[in-house]
Motif scaffolding. Structure first.
Motif, PDB file in Angstrom:
ATOM      1  N   SER A 108     -36.071   7.459  42.847  1.00  0.00           N
ATOM      2  CA  SER A 108     -34.728   7.663  43.379  1.00  0.00           C
ATOM      3  C   SER A 108     -33.820   6.500  43.026  1.00  0.00           C
ATOM      4  CB  SER A 108     -34.775   7.803  44.902  1.00  0.00           C
ATOM      5  OG  SER A 108     -35.514   8.924  45.269  1.00  0.00           O
ATOM      6  N   ARG A 109     -32.538   6.777  43.015  1.00  0.00           N
ATOM      7  CA  ARG A 109     -31.545   5.734  42.768  1.00  0.00           C
ATOM      8  C   ARG A 109     -30.801   5.415  44.053  1.00  0.00           C
ATOM      9  NH1 ARG A 109     -30.715   4.629  37.579  1.00  0.00           N
ATOM     10  NH2 ARG A 109     -31.298   6.163  36.021  1.00  0.00           N
ATOM     11  N   MET A 110     -30.517   4.140  44.240  1.00  0.00           N
ATOM     12  CA  MET A 110     -29.665   3.704  45.339  1.00  0.00           C
ATOM     13  C   MET A 110     -28.566   2.868  44.721  1.00  0.00           C
ATOM     14  SD  MET A 110     -30.021   2.745  48.998  1.00  0.00           S
ATOM     15  CE  MET A 110     -28.826   1.773  49.878  1.00  0.00           C
TER      16      MET A 110
ATOM     17  N   ILE B 288     -35.124  -0.012  54.126  1.00  0.00           N
ATOM     18  CA  ILE B 288     -36.528  -0.418  54.192  1.00  0.00           C
ATOM     19  C   ILE B 288     -37.211   0.099  52.933  1.00  0.00           C
ATOM     20  CG2 ILE B 288     -38.704  -0.213  55.458  1.00  0.00           C
ATOM     21  CD1 ILE B 288     -36.994   0.295  57.981  1.00  0.00           C
ATOM     22  N   VAL B 289     -37.836  -0.798  52.178  1.00  0.00           N
ATOM     23  CA  VAL B 289     -38.539  -0.425  50.949  1.00  0.00           C
ATOM     24  C   VAL B 289     -40.031  -0.509  51.221  1.00  0.00           C
ATOM     25  CG1 VAL B 289     -38.881  -0.945  48.507  1.00  0.00           C
ATOM     26  CG2 VAL B 289     -36.648  -1.336  49.559  1.00  0.00           C
ATOM     27  N   GLU B 290     -40.738   0.619  51.016  1.00  0.00           N
ATOM     28  CA  GLU B 290     -42.165   0.666  51.328  1.00  0.00           C
ATOM     29  C   GLU B 290     -43.037   1.025  50.134  1.00  0.00           C
ATOM     30  OE1 GLU B 290     -42.484   3.328  54.671  1.00  0.00           O
ATOM     31  OE2 GLU B 290     -42.000   1.716  56.066  1.00  0.00           O
ATOM     32  N   ALA B 291     -42.500   1.028  48.934  1.00  0.00           N
ATOM     33  CA  ALA B 291     -43.297   1.335  47.743  1.00  0.00           C
ATOM     34  C   ALA B 291     -42.580   0.810  46.505  1.00  0.00           C
ATOM     35  CB  ALA B 291     -43.511   2.846  47.612  1.00  0.00           C
ATOM     36  N   ASP B 292     -43.285   0.787  45.391  1.00  0.00           N
ATOM     37  CA  ASP B 292     -42.674   0.393  44.127  1.00  0.00           C
ATOM     38  C   ASP B 292     -41.508   1.327  43.816  1.00  0.00           C
ATOM     39  OD1 ASP B 292     -44.681  -1.440  43.904  1.00  0.00           O
ATOM     40  OD2 ASP B 292     -45.742  -0.415  42.305  1.00  0.00           O
TER      41      ASP B 292
ATOM     42  N   ASN C 277     -36.319   2.324  39.722  1.00  0.00           N
ATOM     43  CA  ASN C 277     -34.905   2.041  39.474  1.00  0.00           C
ATOM     44  C   ASN C 277     -34.441   0.916  40.381  1.00  0.00           C
ATOM     45  OD1 ASN C 277     -34.342   4.202  37.581  1.00  0.00           O
ATOM     46  ND2 ASN C 277     -34.633   5.591  39.307  1.00  0.00           N
ATOM     47  N   PRO C 278     -33.553   0.057  39.883  1.00  0.00           N
ATOM     48  CA  PRO C 278     -33.067  -1.035  40.729  1.00  0.00           C
ATOM     49  C   PRO C 278     -32.175  -0.521  41.860  1.00  0.00           C
ATOM     50  CG  PRO C 278     -31.896  -1.011  38.645  1.00  0.00           C
ATOM     51  CD  PRO C 278     -32.978   0.024  38.544  1.00  0.00           C
ATOM     52  N   ILE C 279     -32.111  -1.292  42.914  1.00  0.00           N
ATOM     53  CA  ILE C 279     -31.171  -1.057  44.009  1.00  0.00           C
ATOM     54  C   ILE C 279     -29.952  -1.881  43.625  1.00  0.00           C
ATOM     55  CG2 ILE C 279     -30.762  -1.449  46.458  1.00  0.00           C
ATOM     56  CD1 ILE C 279     -33.865  -1.312  46.780  1.00  0.00           C
ATOM     57  N   ARG C 280     -28.822  -1.214  43.331  1.00  0.00           N
ATOM     58  CA  ARG C 280     -27.697  -1.989  42.807  1.00  0.00           C
ATOM     59  C   ARG C 280     -26.339  -1.455  43.253  1.00  0.00           C
ATOM     60  NH1 ARG C 280     -28.943  -0.495  36.652  1.00  0.00           N
ATOM     61  NH2 ARG C 280     -28.628   1.744  36.826  1.00  0.00           N
ATOM     62  N   ASN C 281     -25.395  -2.403  43.257  1.00  0.00           N
ATOM     63  CA  ASN C 281     -23.992  -2.115  43.558  1.00  0.00           C
ATOM     64  C   ASN C 281     -23.787  -1.500  44.936  1.00  0.00           C
ATOM     65  OD1 ASN C 281     -23.132  -2.989  40.925  1.00  0.00           O
ATOM     66  ND2 ASN C 281     -23.961  -1.074  40.140  1.00  0.00           N
TER      67      ASN C 281
ATOM     68  N   PHE D 266     -39.751  -4.177  43.166  1.00  0.00           N
ATOM     69  CA  PHE D 266     -38.455  -3.502  43.137  1.00  0.00           C
ATOM     70  C   PHE D 266     -37.412  -4.549  42.774  1.00  0.00           C
ATOM     71  CE2 PHE D 266     -38.668  -4.875  47.550  1.00  0.00           C
ATOM     72  CZ  PHE D 266     -37.364  -5.193  47.901  1.00  0.00           C
ATOM     73  N   GLU D 267     -36.311  -4.100  42.212  1.00  0.00           N
ATOM     74  CA  GLU D 267     -35.303  -5.005  41.670  1.00  0.00           C
ATOM     75  C   GLU D 267     -33.969  -4.799  42.386  1.00  0.00           C
ATOM     76  OE1 GLU D 267     -33.303  -5.941  37.321  1.00  0.00           O
ATOM     77  OE2 GLU D 267     -34.834  -4.404  37.500  1.00  0.00           O
ATOM     78  N   LEU D 268     -33.336  -5.912  42.741  1.00  0.00           N
ATOM     79  CA  LEU D 268     -32.008  -5.883  43.359  1.00  0.00           C
ATOM     80  C   LEU D 268     -30.992  -6.407  42.348  1.00  0.00           C
ATOM     81  CD1 LEU D 268     -32.842  -7.504  46.809  1.00  0.00           C
ATOM     82  CD2 LEU D 268     -32.445  -5.087  46.351  1.00  0.00           C
TER      83      LEU D 268
END
Length: 105
Positions: free
Chosen positions: A47-49, A62-66, A69-73, A94-96
Motif C-alpha cells: 500500500s501507499r501512504m 502504526i507500522v507492523e510489517a515491512d 513503498n515509502p511513507i512520504r509527503n 520501511f522508509e520515511l
C-alpha cells in the motif's frame, strides 16, 4: 492522496474540515481518537501512504510489517502519543520521506 488533494483523517470534533457534526466540540485535543491507521496486514504491504493529513489521533500511524513503498509527503499533527510508531520485533524495513510533524511534544 495527491499533492493538491490530500486525504484527511481527523477527529469528529474538528470543525475546520468538512461540516460540523452534531455534538462536536469544535476544538479537539491532541489524541482525541485512538489511532488513525495501521499498516501491517499482508494485504497492506504494498500500500501507499502519500499526501495524507492525520490530525488529533492518539498515534497517527502504526507500522507492523515491512512496507515496499515509502511513507512520504504526509503531515501528522496534534497526536496524543506518537506521530508514527512501530514494533521493532515485527518491522524489518520501511522508509520515511518528506513527512512533516507538528504540534506534538
Amino acid at each position: 492522496g495527491l499533492s493538491n488533494s490530500p486525504i484527511i483523517f481527523t477527529s469528529k470534533n474538528d470543525d475546520s474540515i468538512g461540516q460540523a457534526i452534531s455534538g462536536s466540540t469544535g476544538a479537539p485535543p491532541a489524541g482525541d481518537y485512538v489511532n488513525a491507521l495501521t499498516l501491517g496486514e499482508a494485504s497492506s504491504a504494498g500500500s501507499r501512504m502519500e499526501y495524507c493529513r492525520i490530525r488529533y489521533a492518539g498515534t497517527g500511524l502504526i507500522v507492523e510489517a515491512d512496507l515496499t513503498n515509502p511513507i512520504r509527503n504526509n503531515q501528522i499533527s496534534d497526536a496524543g502519543s506518537a506521530g508514527i510508531s512501530s514494533q521493532p520485533s515485527l518491522v524489518v524495513e520501511f522508509e520515511l520521506k518528506n513527512n512533516f510533524f507538528v504540534g506534538m511534544d
